[in-house]
Each structure stands twice: as C-alpha cells, then as structure tokens.
Write a protein that holds these residues in place. Structure first.
Motif, PDB file in Angstrom:
ATOM      1  N   GLY A 218       0.801  -1.210   0.000  1.00 30.19           N
ATOM      2  CA  GLY A 218       0.000   0.000   0.000  1.00 30.19           C
ATOM      3  C   GLY A 218       0.834   1.261   0.000  1.00 30.19           C
ATOM      4  N   SER A 219       2.034   1.178  -0.529  1.00 29.06           N
ATOM      5  CA  SER A 219       2.941   2.319  -0.492  1.00 29.06           C
ATOM      6  C   SER A 219       2.586   3.390  -1.516  1.00 29.06           C
ATOM      7  CB  SER A 219       4.378   1.853  -0.726  1.00 29.06           C
ATOM      8  OG  SER A 219       4.489   1.301  -2.024  1.00 29.06           O
ATOM      9  N   GLY A 220       1.632   3.131  -2.381  1.00 26.21           N
ATOM     10  CA  GLY A 220       1.229   4.144  -3.345  1.00 26.21           C
ATOM     11  C   GLY A 220       1.846   3.975  -4.714  1.00 26.21           C
ATOM     12  N   GLY A 221       2.650   2.988  -4.900  1.00 28.70           N
ATOM     13  CA  GLY A 221       3.243   2.752  -6.213  1.00 28.70           C
ATOM     14  C   GLY A 221       4.520   3.540  -6.424  1.00 28.70           C
ATOM     15  N   PRO A 222       5.029   3.484  -7.640  1.00 26.80           N
ATOM     16  CA  PRO A 222       6.304   4.146  -7.918  1.00 26.80           C
ATOM     17  C   PRO A 222       6.167   5.666  -7.905  1.00 26.80           C
ATOM     18  CG  PRO A 222       5.354   3.304  -9.937  1.00 26.80           C
ATOM     19  CD  PRO A 222       4.483   2.817  -8.804  1.00 26.80           C
ATOM     20  N   ASP A 223       7.269   6.335  -7.664  1.00 23.05           N
ATOM     21  CA  ASP A 223       7.311   7.789  -7.687  1.00 23.05           C
ATOM     22  C   ASP A 223       7.364   8.227  -9.149  1.00 23.05           C
ATOM     23  OD1 ASP A 223       8.272  10.499  -7.740  1.00 23.05           O
ATOM     24  OD2 ASP A 223       8.844  10.230  -5.644  1.00 23.05           O
ATOM     25  N   MET A 224       6.328   8.913  -9.599  1.00 27.32           N
ATOM     26  CA  MET A 224       6.227   9.278 -11.004  1.00 27.32           C
ATOM     27  C   MET A 224       7.285  10.308 -11.418  1.00 27.32           C
ATOM     28  SD  MET A 224       4.034   7.183 -11.895  1.00 27.32           S
ATOM     29  CE  MET A 224       3.688   7.628 -13.575  1.00 27.32           C
ATOM     30  N   ILE A 225       7.683  11.171 -10.495  1.00 28.86           N
ATOM     31  CA  ILE A 225       8.737  12.135 -10.819  1.00 28.86           C
ATOM     32  C   ILE A 225      10.049  11.405 -11.040  1.00 28.86           C
ATOM     33  CG2 ILE A 225      10.058  14.114  -9.975  1.00 28.86           C
ATOM     34  CD1 ILE A 225       7.504  14.973  -8.474  1.00 28.86           C
ATOM     35  N   ARG A 226      10.316  10.397 -10.207  1.00 26.26           N
ATOM     36  CA  ARG A 226      11.540   9.593 -10.366  1.00 26.26           C
ATOM     37  C   ARG A 226      11.517   8.860 -11.692  1.00 26.26           C
ATOM     38  NH1 ARG A 226      15.364   7.361 -11.979  1.00 26.26           N
ATOM     39  NH2 ARG A 226      16.582   5.782 -10.938  1.00 26.26           N
ATOM     40  N   LEU A 227      10.386   8.284 -12.040  1.00 26.19           N
ATOM     41  CA  LEU A 227      10.287   7.579 -13.325  1.00 26.19           C
ATOM     42  C   LEU A 227      10.492   8.544 -14.493  1.00 26.19           C
ATOM     43  CD1 LEU A 227       7.274   5.178 -12.685  1.00 26.19           C
ATOM     44  CD2 LEU A 227       9.698   4.594 -12.829  1.00 26.19           C
TER      45      LEU A 227
ATOM     46  N   ILE B 281      18.497  15.476 -14.251  1.00 25.92           N
ATOM     47  CA  ILE B 281      19.327  15.810 -13.092  1.00 25.92           C
ATOM     48  C   ILE B 281      18.587  16.785 -12.183  1.00 25.92           C
ATOM     49  CG2 ILE B 281      21.429  17.043 -12.407  1.00 25.92           C
ATOM     50  CD1 ILE B 281      22.762  15.752 -14.910  1.00 25.92           C
ATOM     51  N   LYS B 282      17.964  17.784 -12.759  1.00 29.87           N
ATOM     52  CA  LYS B 282      17.215  18.773 -11.959  1.00 29.87           C
ATOM     53  C   LYS B 282      16.100  18.098 -11.175  1.00 29.87           C
ATOM     54  CE  LYS B 282      15.678  22.979 -10.905  1.00 29.87           C
ATOM     55  NZ  LYS B 282      15.481  22.993  -9.493  1.00 29.87           N
ATOM     56  N   ALA B 283      15.335  17.213 -11.827  1.00 32.81           N
ATOM     57  CA  ALA B 283      14.236  16.531 -11.140  1.00 32.81           C
ATOM     58  C   ALA B 283      14.759  15.653 -10.004  1.00 32.81           C
ATOM     59  CB  ALA B 283      13.437  15.692 -12.136  1.00 32.81           C
ATOM     60  N   LEU B 284      15.852  14.936 -10.251  1.00 33.44           N
ATOM     61  CA  LEU B 284      16.422  14.074  -9.214  1.00 33.44           C
ATOM     62  C   LEU B 284      16.971  14.885  -8.046  1.00 33.44           C
ATOM     63  CD1 LEU B 284      18.132  11.462 -11.529  1.00 33.44           C
ATOM     64  CD2 LEU B 284      16.257  11.011  -9.924  1.00 33.44           C
ATOM     65  N   GLU B 285      17.644  15.995  -8.351  1.00 32.94           N
ATOM     66  CA  GLU B 285      18.149  16.847  -7.275  1.00 32.94           C
ATOM     67  C   GLU B 285      16.998  17.407  -6.447  1.00 32.94           C
ATOM     68  OE1 GLU B 285      20.617  19.651  -9.358  1.00 32.94           O
ATOM     69  OE2 GLU B 285      22.397  18.387  -9.126  1.00 32.94           O
ATOM     70  N   ASP B 286      15.911  17.810  -7.109  1.00 29.81           N
ATOM     71  CA  ASP B 286      14.744  18.313  -6.377  1.00 29.81           C
ATOM     72  C   ASP B 286      14.152  17.238  -5.472  1.00 29.81           C
ATOM     73  OD1 ASP B 286      15.073  20.755  -7.617  1.00 29.81           O
ATOM     74  OD2 ASP B 286      13.421  20.470  -9.045  1.00 29.81           O
ATOM     75  N   LEU B 287      14.051  16.013  -5.988  1.00 32.48           N
ATOM     76  CA  LEU B 287      13.524  14.908  -5.175  1.00 32.48           C
ATOM     77  C   LEU B 287      14.411  14.644  -3.963  1.00 32.48           C
ATOM     78  CD1 LEU B 287      12.396  12.278  -7.834  1.00 32.48           C
ATOM     79  CD2 LEU B 287      10.939  13.418  -6.154  1.00 32.48           C
TER      80      LEU B 287
ATOM     81  N   ALA C 287      12.184  11.336 -14.464  1.00 40.11           N
ATOM     82  CA  ALA C 287      13.591  11.731 -14.498  1.00 40.11           C
ATOM     83  C   ALA C 287      14.436  10.644 -15.153  1.00 40.11           C
ATOM     84  CB  ALA C 287      14.097  12.016 -13.090  1.00 40.11           C
ATOM     85  N   GLY C 288      14.124   9.392 -14.859  1.00 35.58           N
ATOM     86  CA  GLY C 288      14.845   8.284 -15.485  1.00 35.58           C
ATOM     87  C   GLY C 288      14.643   8.262 -16.989  1.00 35.58           C
ATOM     88  N   ILE C 289      13.430   8.532 -17.430  1.00 34.33           N
ATOM     89  CA  ILE C 289      13.137   8.577 -18.867  1.00 34.33           C
ATOM     90  C   ILE C 289      13.874   9.750 -19.516  1.00 34.33           C
ATOM     91  CG2 ILE C 289      11.305   9.007 -20.557  1.00 34.33           C
ATOM     92  CD1 ILE C 289       9.468   7.360 -18.649  1.00 34.33           C
ATOM     93  N   ASP C 290      13.867  10.901 -18.849  1.00 34.12           N
ATOM     94  CA  ASP C 290      14.616  12.047 -19.380  1.00 34.12           C
ATOM     95  C   ASP C 290      16.081  11.694 -19.569  1.00 34.12           C
ATOM     96  OD1 ASP C 290      12.494  13.823 -19.604  1.00 34.12           O
ATOM     97  OD2 ASP C 290      12.806  14.695 -17.617  1.00 34.12           O
ATOM     98  N   CYS C 291      16.671  11.047 -18.576  1.00 34.71           N
ATOM     99  CA  CYS C 291      18.078  10.665 -18.678  1.00 34.71           C
ATOM    100  C   CYS C 291      18.309   9.666 -19.811  1.00 34.71           C
ATOM    101  CB  CYS C 291      18.564  10.097 -17.348  1.00 34.71           C
ATOM    102  SG  CYS C 291      18.699  11.332 -16.035  1.00 34.71           S
TER     103      CYS C 291
END
Length: 95
Positions: A53-62, A77-83, A64-68
């Motif tokens: 029940g953790s809510g699933g994956p972090d969409m911002i992290r996903l 990098i900006k999204a990951l640093e913000d996270l 950011a991975g796609i951007d990379c």
C-alpha cells in the motif's frame, strides 16, 4: 566594465579565468549520463517504498529516469536533485 588598456595583465587573467570556468561548466554527455545514474541510484537507495500500500512508484523519479535515457540530462538531473532535496538526502558534488 573597465578598459583593458589601463590594466592589460588583469584583463588577460580575467579572460583566462572566465574561459576556464566556461569550459569546466560544460560537461560531456557521458559525464551528464553518469550524474543521472548516480543521482538515480542515490534516490533509489534511500527512497524506495517497500511496504504494501505504499502508493506505487514515484512518477517524478520515473520521469527523471526517462529524461536521462532520452538524453535530456539537464531535466533529469534537476528533477532528481529536487527529489533528493525534498527528502533531505544530501546530494554529492558533481565531479
């Protein structure tokens, strides 16, 4: 800006320092890809949700991975640093 005719040595030194700073600020795609991977691994290490029940994956992290993966390193990098900042995880300095 001052006229370089009054202090040519200082102007030459300032020009050298500015060009060196600009060269070091421009990173290669390999360096940016490595930074994306480093920050992604750091986020995954400290912020992986493992409970039911953790809510699933972090969409911002996903995202950011796609951007990379697609070569949009600055955005990733900006999204990951913000996270990482939001989760109070210390960010290592870029190499």
């Amino acid at each position: 800006m001052r006229n370089c005719s009054s202090a040519p040595v200082l102007c030459a030194l300032a020009g050298f320092l500015l060009s060196a700073a600009a060269a070091s600020a421009q990173q290669t795609n390999e360096q940016l890809a490595a930074r994306c991977a480093e920050l992604g691994a750091l986020y995954d290490r400290y912020n992986t949700r493992r409970s039911e029940g953790s809510g699933g994956p972090d969409m911002i992290r996903l995202g950011a991975g796609i951007d990379c993966q697609k070569g949009r390193y600055q955005q990733g990098i900006k999204a990951l640093e913000d996270l990482l900042q939001r989760n109070r995880v210390p960010i290592p300095p870029a190499n």
